[in-house]
Design an enzyme around this catalytic site. Sequence first.
Site, short mmCIF file in Angstrom:
data_model
loop_
_atom_site.label_atom_id
_atom_site.label_comp_id
_atom_site.label_asym_id
_atom_site.label_seq_id
_atom_site.Cartn_x
_atom_site.Cartn_y
_atom_site.Cartn_z
N ASP A 23 85.85 30.84 -100.38
CA ASP A 23 85.49 29.31 -100.82
C ASP A 23 84.15 29.22 -100.87
O ASP A 23 83.45 28.93 -99.87
CB ASP A 23 86.27 28.30 -100.10
CG ASP A 23 86.19 26.96 -100.04
OD1 ASP A 23 85.31 26.48 -100.99
OD2 ASP A 23 87.02 25.91 -99.42
N ASP A 32 101.35 30.99 -94.65
CA ASP A 32 99.93 30.76 -94.30
C ASP A 32 99.78 30.67 -92.86
O ASP A 32 100.21 29.62 -92.30
CB ASP A 32 98.97 29.56 -94.90
CG ASP A 32 97.51 29.83 -94.43
OD1 ASP A 32 97.17 30.75 -93.55
OD2 ASP A 32 96.84 28.93 -94.83
N TYR A 43 102.45 21.62 -93.71
CA TYR A 43 101.93 21.59 -92.31
C TYR A 43 103.07 21.36 -91.24
O TYR A 43 104.23 20.57 -91.61
CB TYR A 43 100.90 20.76 -92.42
CG TYR A 43 99.51 21.40 -92.84
CD1 TYR A 43 98.48 21.81 -92.13
CD2 TYR A 43 99.42 21.07 -94.31
CE1 TYR A 43 97.43 22.35 -92.76
CE2 TYR A 43 98.02 21.75 -95.01
CZ TYR A 43 97.27 22.27 -94.09
OH TYR A 43 96.09 22.72 -94.60
N GLU A 68 99.54 34.93 -96.02
CA GLU A 68 98.18 34.59 -95.89
C GLU A 68 97.43 34.69 -94.45
O GLU A 68 98.19 34.19 -93.52
CB GLU A 68 97.99 33.23 -96.52
CG GLU A 68 96.59 32.76 -96.51
CD GLU A 68 96.39 31.30 -97.00
OE1 GLU A 68 97.18 31.24 -98.12
OE2 GLU A 68 95.49 30.67 -96.71
N LYS A 108 67.00 34.19 -90.77
CA LYS A 108 67.33 35.68 -90.60
C LYS A 108 68.79 36.04 -91.18
O LYS A 108 69.49 35.16 -91.52
CB LYS A 108 67.30 36.05 -88.99
CG LYS A 108 65.99 35.88 -88.27
CD LYS A 108 66.28 35.95 -86.93
CE LYS A 108 66.39 37.45 -86.34
NZ LYS A 108 66.63 37.58 -84.87
N ASN A 155 98.08 23.09 -88.51
CA ASN A 155 98.30 24.41 -88.73
C ASN A 155 98.52 25.36 -87.56
O ASN A 155 98.55 24.65 -86.52
CB ASN A 155 97.24 25.38 -89.75
CG ASN A 155 95.78 25.19 -89.11
OD1 ASN A 155 95.68 25.33 -88.08
ND2 ASN A 155 95.04 25.34 -90.09
N LYS A 198 102.71 26.22 -93.93
CA LYS A 198 102.21 27.04 -92.95
C LYS A 198 103.40 27.72 -91.85
O LYS A 198 104.40 27.51 -91.74
CB LYS A 198 101.63 25.85 -91.68
CG LYS A 198 100.40 25.16 -92.60
CD LYS A 198 99.29 25.92 -92.85
CE LYS A 198 98.12 25.25 -93.59
NZ LYS A 198 97.22 26.37 -93.92
N GLU A 246 89.28 33.06 -96.61
CA GLU A 246 88.70 31.69 -96.78
C GLU A 246 87.78 31.52 -95.54
O GLU A 246 87.05 30.49 -95.54
CB GLU A 246 89.94 30.46 -96.34
CG GLU A 246 90.76 30.56 -95.42
CD GLU A 246 91.76 29.65 -94.99
OE1 GLU A 246 92.78 29.58 -95.96
OE2 GLU A 246 91.54 28.88 -94.29
N HIS A 297 90.31 29.09 -101.50
CA HIS A 297 90.74 27.80 -100.77
C HIS A 297 89.99 26.60 -101.00
O HIS A 297 88.82 26.60 -101.60
CB HIS A 297 90.24 28.36 -99.42
CG HIS A 297 90.39 27.39 -98.28
ND1 HIS A 297 89.26 26.68 -97.96
CD2 HIS A 297 91.21 26.97 -97.41
CE1 HIS A 297 89.45 25.83 -97.07
NE2 HIS A 297 90.86 26.14 -96.57
N LYS A 308 103.27 26.22 -100.87
CA LYS A 308 102.62 26.83 -99.73
C LYS A 308 102.94 26.35 -98.41
O LYS A 308 102.74 25.05 -98.56
CB LYS A 308 101.07 27.25 -99.92
CG LYS A 308 100.43 28.06 -98.63
CD LYS A 308 99.25 28.77 -98.89
CE LYS A 308 98.17 28.02 -98.28
NZ LYS A 308 96.77 28.53 -98.63
N ASN A 328 97.30 31.15 -90.78
CA ASN A 328 95.75 30.67 -90.41
C ASN A 328 95.11 31.66 -89.10
O ASN A 328 94.50 31.06 -88.41
CB ASN A 328 95.84 29.39 -90.14
CG ASN A 328 96.01 28.45 -91.26
OD1 ASN A 328 96.90 27.82 -91.67
ND2 ASN A 328 94.67 28.18 -91.81
N ASN A 375 87.53 21.22 -96.49
CA ASN A 375 88.22 21.05 -95.24
C ASN A 375 88.10 22.12 -94.36
O ASN A 375 88.06 23.30 -94.67
CB ASN A 375 89.70 20.60 -95.53
CG ASN A 375 90.49 21.83 -95.96
OD1 ASN A 375 90.95 22.82 -95.21
ND2 ASN A 375 90.86 21.76 -97.38
N GLU A 427 93.32 26.52 -105.29
CA GLU A 427 94.45 25.72 -104.26
C GLU A 427 94.19 24.36 -104.64
O GLU A 427 93.40 23.77 -105.27
CB GLU A 427 93.91 26.17 -103.00
CG GLU A 427 94.84 25.49 -101.95
CD GLU A 427 94.53 25.81 -100.61
OE1 GLU A 427 93.40 26.66 -100.36
OE2 GLU A 427 95.37 25.64 -99.56
N SER A 428 95.32 23.67 -104.41
CA SER A 428 95.19 22.29 -104.36
C SER A 428 96.08 21.62 -103.25
O SER A 428 97.25 22.32 -102.97
CB SER A 428 95.73 21.72 -105.77
OG SER A 428 97.18 21.18 -106.01
#
EC number: 4.2.1.81
Length: 389
Positions: free
Chosen positions: A292, A213, A156, A239, A102, A21, A184, A265, A322, A182, A215, A55, A341-342
């Site tokens: 996610d 996307d 991708y 995205e 914490k 990506n 990249k 995500e 995601h 979708k 990223n 992932n 998503e898939s």
Amino acid sequence: MSVRIVDVCEITKPISSPIRNAYIDFTKMTTSLVAVVTDTVRDGKRVVGYGFNSNGRYGQGGLIRERFAPRLKEADPKTLLDASGDNLDPDKIWAAMMSNEKPGGHGERSVAVGTIDMAVWDAVAKIAGKPLFRLLAERHGRQANPRVFVYAAGGYYYPGKDLSALRGEMRGYLDRGYNVVKMKIGGAPIVEDRERIEAVLKEIGKDAQLAVDANGRFDLETAIAYAKMLREYPLFWYEEAGDPLDFALQAALAEFYPAPMATGENLFSHQDAKNLIRYGGMRPDRDWLQFDCALSYGLCEYQRTLAVLKTHGWSPSRCIPHGGHQMSLNIAAGLGLGGNESYPDLFQPYGGFPDGVHVENGHITMPDLPGIGFEGKSDLYKEMKALAA
Ligand SMILES: O=C([O-])CC(=O)C(=O)O
Ligand SMILES: [Mg+2]
């Protein structure tokens, strides 16, 4: 009848692919596979809950072995039970895992906790003898909806991939029943990304919509330049333009990009989600939230995130997580998310649907399998069984 956790098993597994990506390649990507073994028997078999992380973050074996699994194994079993005493209480287990931790710094441990939490919910639903989505709907006083929107994530960058390969990939998703795909962006110069987008739009025509996307790759100037280019096209969403924690960038983009945007995500707690909603300028009438649970402390935390959203006037139907795993499919069907998503060809055997489940008109229908339903996906269950059964 009481329930005890007798073991928490863990192994790191590869989910590598030769893809890239705008930020990372996945040639060395791994996931943690976890089994929470109980002493309870259902249908003649010991109940084992399974989980793994999505992932994008790597396996979490160190944290699981050193902190989170020991805390569960050392806890007094009675303190992990629900009020009936007949099942585990995921929130009590979550609190036990998080003892001596914490606040803040969520990414350090949210993946490890989310992975175990997935296995705990799988065990709890199996002990209850129900699909997780039905158990969730009951607990929230809702009607489950087994029909879930799914979109195909891919597009991708990888070595040697030209426009015709990209078009072929997208055509393949349409052939398999998807109507949103979708791809990249941000991993090539903007002129080249524009060509890639136009090629895909030409291929899918009126049969489907395209999301893109970045990223988190862009600074403000680049994010705006892309917004101006992207708004010429009828996209499903734009995205993760900038850094996941740069809420000011996300807020500024709305002025340049009136159509839907998506992000979240890489936010790993309900507190981080709250900050996105407070400061990120996201619009509840059109934008999408992609938290996610498998990366962000699991379903116990995801329910807190949904509560934050409700307080701020957001419907769960604006969430499309995601990760492409069956856990989020269950949450979508049980709690009314907008979908999931898939990744039709990636991150196998962890992603995807139970065997025999097909996409029709961009939706799948959840079968009634106990727990999360991993036993219905034979290639995945083979890996799980080898860890513990
Ligand atoms: O490429 C990735 O890291 C996965 C991703 O952003 C997505 O599925 O939205
Ligand atoms: Mg993404």
